[in-house]
Design a protein around this motif. Structure first.
Motif, PDB file in Angstrom:
ATOM      1  N   LYS A  11       0.833  -1.199   0.000  1.00 45.01           N
ATOM      2  CA  LYS A  11       0.000   0.000   0.000  1.00 45.01           C
ATOM      3  C   LYS A  11       0.870   1.252   0.000  1.00 45.01           C
ATOM      4  N   ARG A  12       0.464   2.234  -0.803  1.00 44.10           N
ATOM      5  CA  ARG A  12       1.120   3.542  -0.815  1.00 44.10           C
ATOM      6  C   ARG A  12       0.346   4.471   0.104  1.00 44.10           C
ATOM      7  N   LEU A  13       1.034   5.039   1.072  1.00 41.28           N
ATOM      8  CA  LEU A  13       0.376   5.856   2.089  1.00 41.28           C
ATOM      9  C   LEU A  13       0.136   7.272   1.583  1.00 41.28           C
ATOM     10  N   SER A  14      -1.025   7.796   1.880  1.00 38.87           N
ATOM     11  CA  SER A  14      -1.318   9.184   1.553  1.00 38.87           C
ATOM     12  C   SER A  14      -0.571  10.104   2.506  1.00 38.87           C
ATOM     13  N   ALA A  15      -0.505  11.390   2.144  1.00 32.77           N
ATOM     14  CA  ALA A  15       0.182  12.358   2.999  1.00 32.77           C
ATOM     15  C   ALA A  15      -0.487  12.454   4.361  1.00 32.77           C
ATOM     16  N   GLU A  16      -1.816  12.415   4.385  1.00 29.41           N
ATOM     17  CA  GLU A  16      -2.538  12.524   5.652  1.00 29.41           C
ATOM     18  C   GLU A  16      -2.275  11.310   6.542  1.00 29.41           C
ATOM     19  N   TYR A  17      -2.263  10.118   5.952  1.00 29.57           N
ATOM     20  CA  TYR A  17      -2.030   8.895   6.731  1.00 29.57           C
ATOM     21  C   TYR A  17      -0.610   8.892   7.289  1.00 29.57           C
ATOM     22  N   THR A  18       0.363   9.262   6.459  1.00 30.58           N
ATOM     23  CA  THR A  18       1.747   9.306   6.925  1.00 30.58           C
ATOM     24  C   THR A  18       1.919  10.332   8.037  1.00 30.58           C
ATOM     25  N   ALA A  19       1.276  11.489   7.898  1.00 26.09           N
ATOM     26  CA  ALA A  19       1.369  12.528   8.931  1.00 26.09           C
ATOM     27  C   ALA A  19       0.766  12.039  10.243  1.00 26.09           C
ATOM     28  N   ALA A  20      -0.334  11.283  10.160  1.00 27.34           N
ATOM     29  CA  ALA A  20      -0.957  10.755  11.380  1.00 27.34           C
ATOM     30  C   ALA A  20      -0.025   9.778  12.088  1.00 27.34           C
ATOM     31  N   ILE A  21       0.656   8.915  11.318  1.00 29.70           N
ATOM     32  CA  ILE A  21       1.597   7.963  11.922  1.00 29.70           C
ATOM     33  C   ILE A  21       2.746   8.706  12.602  1.00 29.70           C
ATOM     34  N   LEU A  22       3.307   9.702  11.916  1.00 31.27           N
ATOM     35  CA  LEU A  22       4.423  10.453  12.493  1.00 31.27           C
ATOM     36  C   LEU A  22       3.976  11.249  13.711  1.00 31.27           C
TER      37      LEU A  22
ATOM     38  N   ALA B 152       9.686  16.118   6.467  1.00 30.31           N
ATOM     39  CA  ALA B 152      10.244  17.069   5.503  1.00 30.31           C
ATOM     40  C   ALA B 152      10.658  16.386   4.210  1.00 30.31           C
ATOM     41  N   SER B 153      11.021  15.106   4.291  1.00 26.56           N
ATOM     42  CA  SER B 153      11.461  14.379   3.103  1.00 26.56           C
ATOM     43  C   SER B 153      10.316  13.779   2.315  1.00 26.56           C
ATOM     44  N   ALA B 154       9.177  13.532   2.970  1.00 25.67           N
ATOM     45  CA  ALA B 154       8.121  12.759   2.315  1.00 25.67           C
ATOM     46  C   ALA B 154       6.775  13.451   2.238  1.00 25.67           C
ATOM     47  N   LEU B 155       6.582  14.567   2.955  1.00 25.01           N
ATOM     48  CA  LEU B 155       5.258  15.164   3.039  1.00 25.01           C
ATOM     49  C   LEU B 155       5.268  16.587   2.500  1.00 25.01           C
ATOM     50  N   PRO B 156       4.080  17.100   2.132  1.00 24.47           N
ATOM     51  CA  PRO B 156       3.983  18.501   1.716  1.00 24.47           C
ATOM     52  C   PRO B 156       4.334  19.456   2.855  1.00 24.47           C
ATOM     53  N   VAL B 157       4.446  20.730   2.515  1.00 25.43           N
ATOM     54  CA  VAL B 157       4.924  21.725   3.468  1.00 25.43           C
ATOM     55  C   VAL B 157       3.983  21.855   4.661  1.00 25.43           C
ATOM     56  N   VAL B 158       2.665  21.822   4.427  1.00 28.06           N
ATOM     57  CA  VAL B 158       1.706  22.056   5.512  1.00 28.06           C
ATOM     58  C   VAL B 158       1.875  21.012   6.605  1.00 28.06           C
ATOM     59  N   GLN B 159       1.883  19.732   6.237  1.00 27.05           N
ATOM     60  CA  GLN B 159       2.043  18.668   7.235  1.00 27.05           C
ATOM     61  C   GLN B 159       3.400  18.752   7.923  1.00 27.05           C
ATOM     62  N   THR B 160       4.432  19.120   7.185  1.00 27.03           N
ATOM     63  CA  THR B 160       5.762  19.233   7.783  1.00 27.03           C
ATOM     64  C   THR B 160       5.801  20.340   8.825  1.00 27.03           C
ATOM     65  N   VAL B 161       5.217  21.491   8.511  1.00 29.66           N
ATOM     66  CA  VAL B 161       5.197  22.610   9.460  1.00 29.66           C
ATOM     67  C   VAL B 161       4.412  22.232  10.718  1.00 29.66           C
ATOM     68  N   VAL B 162       3.290  21.551  10.540  1.00 29.26           N
ATOM     69  CA  VAL B 162       2.489  21.143  11.701  1.00 29.26           C
ATOM     70  C   VAL B 162       3.284  20.206  12.600  1.00 29.26           C
ATOM     71  N   LEU B 163       3.905  19.190  12.015  1.00 30.73           N
ATOM     72  CA  LEU B 163       4.686  18.237  12.810  1.00 30.73           C
ATOM     73  C   LEU B 163       5.882  18.920  13.466  1.00 30.73           C
ATOM     74  N   GLY B 164       6.529  19.838  12.741  1.00 30.91           N
ATOM     75  CA  GLY B 164       7.636  20.573  13.346  1.00 30.91           C
ATOM     76  C   GLY B 164       7.185  21.407  14.529  1.00 30.91           C
TER      77      GLY B 164
ATOM     78  N   TYR C 241      16.633  21.560   5.791  1.00 30.36           N
ATOM     79  CA  TYR C 241      17.626  20.951   4.910  1.00 30.36           C
ATOM     80  C   TYR C 241      17.035  19.764   4.153  1.00 30.36           C
ATOM     81  N   ALA C 242      16.355  18.876   4.876  1.00 25.65           N
ATOM     82  CA  ALA C 242      15.757  17.703   4.230  1.00 25.65           C
ATOM     83  C   ALA C 242      14.698  18.109   3.223  1.00 25.65           C
ATOM     84  N   ALA C 243      13.880  19.119   3.573  1.00 25.48           N
ATOM     85  CA  ALA C 243      12.837  19.572   2.647  1.00 25.48           C
ATOM     86  C   ALA C 243      13.447  20.158   1.383  1.00 25.48           C
ATOM     87  N   ARG C 244      14.506  20.954   1.537  1.00 27.22           N
ATOM     88  CA  ARG C 244      15.122  21.588   0.368  1.00 27.22           C
ATOM     89  C   ARG C 244      15.789  20.563  -0.540  1.00 27.22           C
TER      90      ARG C 244
END
Length: 468
Positions: free
Chosen positions: A67-78, A111-123, A172-175
């Protein structure tokens, strides 16, 4: 990040990483409690680890492995991993625990796998949890009574270090990921462009084969139509229109045969034209853009006409060279006001082709990055390239293909952008005042001085006749 890349992370990858984290946490708890003698809430720590293990097992059992995880599912796991790690740190000393730096891990993965919005929230969540651990945590005790108490300045330093690590490594990872994705997409586009050019080049062989294969059935049709016309002419009661139709079929068969013969010759010639005179190569590259309302001036070694036709190099006619030069000419025609110049010069060591225009030129602050994919943000420079909203992909494709053939590209301007220029009274003799692309090859890579196998079509036969 493009939507197509939001679902590229595999469940198997995430599950594997989390098994490693669970094993590491359990091993650290066991060593700290039984080997180092640190008094910690052992049962609670094991329970938190088992909770993470249960989540991992449920994901393995319920969801398919591929299964390929969606951005929302991956963000929930992280997000779950962040809170689980924060609880573990709360039970094991908070910022006094050196493993607090592990809270950066989920942010880097995001930062390596998700869009900016989810990355900022997790950060943001990671920074909030780190700050909370500086005030609320269960102190660790050593040897049953000694409380591990560290100075406030140390705790502040740990908080500051984790905060800086989170921000720096996340950015760095996002860039790096964004640049890699852009390069990957641009290389795919380059390969598609090259493949298209190669398919077009191979059509000559298909045409020649088709002309050869269709020759026999057309001859049969012509013969049958001729015999039918003769039989109808010998019958006194036959309708003369039938004889005329038979003659028409015969005439059209002759026409088809002539057309296929021409196409077959063209196809065979195309297969042999791997090396052509330099002027022919330049005209082929520029041909699609000659009727777009801009004057295109060709100059060979400074001459407008082919006064050095017998002396000009015979250059390699490869899809990379043709398509790369064509993209440069297209870019020049797009931005030229009235005129585009294509200059070629050569000596025994190098061959040089320069494509320039009389437009506004390249932005000075972007010249060093020209040829990189997806430069973007052109709207802020509309005075330089009015009406252009491209992403720099055309120049990237041209640069990649030409460098593959051994060329070195240099981007520059004929004059300073925004500087007033006088009217070009003699365009034929003028230097390009706008954007200029200089392409140089080592002579032996594209137009060797002495190589009989690389002569233009017909040159080998003339040489053989002269030897005889």
């Amino acid at each position: 990040m493009s939507p197509a890349r939001n679902n590229w992370l595999r469940l198997r990858t995430v599950i594997g990483l989390r098994w490693g984290a669970i094993g590491g946490q359990l091993l650290a708890v066991l060593i700290a409690h039984f080997v180092l003698g640190i008094d910690l809430a052992f049962e609670l720590c094991v329970a938190v680890v088992l909770l993470s293990l249960a989540v991992n097992l449920s994901g393995t059992i319920v969801l398919p492995e591929n299964k390929r995880l969606s951005a929302e599912y991956t963000a929930a796991i992280l997000l779950f991993d962040l809170f689980q790690l924060a609880i573990m740190l709360y039970l094991t000393g908070g910022l006094t625990n050196p493993f607090v730096v592990l809270i950066v891990g989920p942010v880097v993965i995001a930062a390596s796998a998700l869009p900016v919005v989810q990355t900022v929230v997790l950060g943001g969540v990671a920074l909030c949890l780190t700050s909370a651990l500086g005030f609320w945590y269960r102190p660790m005790t050593i040897a049953g009574s000694e409380v591990l108490d560290l100075p406030d300045i140390y705790l502040f330093g740990m908080w500051l270090a984790v905060t800086i690590f989170t921000l720096f490594f996340g950015f760095y990872a996002a860039r790096v990921t964004r640049d890699n994705n852009a390069m990957s997409e641009a290389l795919v586009a380059t390969q598609m462009a090259l493949s298209r050019e190669q398919r077009l080049s191979s059509l000559g062989g298909v045409v020649a084969a088709a002309a050869h294969e269709l020759g026999t059935p057309l001859a049969t049709i012509k013969l049958a139509a001729g015999e039918l016309a003769d039989d109808l002419a010998s019958l006194p009661d036959a309708d003369p229109r039938f004889a005329e139709d038979a003659q028409l079929i015969r005439a059209q068969a002759d026409r088809c045969r002539d057309i296929l013969a021409d196409m077959g010759r063209a196809g065979k010639d195309d297969l042999h034209l791997h090396f052509v005179p330099l002027e022919a190569l330049l005209h082929e590259a520029a041909e699609p853009h000659l009727d777009r309302g801009k004057e295109v001036i060709f100059r060979l070694d400074g001459h407008l006409e082919s006064v050095r036709m017998l002396e000009q190099p015979v250059a390699a006619r490869t899809p990379e060279v043709v398509h790369g030069l064509r993209n440069l000419v297209q870019n020049a025609v797009d931005f030229a006001q009235t005129t585009v110049w294509i200059d070629a010069s050569w000596d025994d060591d190098r061959l040089r082709i320069t494509v320039g225009d009389d437009g506004h030129g390249y932005p000075e602050d972007m010249i060093g990055r020209l040829g990189d994919p997806f430069l973007g943000r052109r709207k802020r420079r509309t005075w330089l390239r009015p009406g252009y909203e491209g992403m720099g992909l055309g120049l990237f494709i041209a640069k990649t293909l030409l460098e593959r053939s051994g060329a070195v590209l240099t981007f520059t301007n004929g004059t300073e952008p925004k500087r007033r220029r006088g009217a070009l009274t003699e365009p034929d003799l003028a230097n390009p005042p706008g954007a200029v692309v200089d392409v140089q090859w080592p002579r032996e890579l594209i137009a060797p001085l002495k190589d009989a196998s690389r002569a233009a079509l017909g040159q080998n036969s003339r040489n053989d006749e002269e030897q005889v």
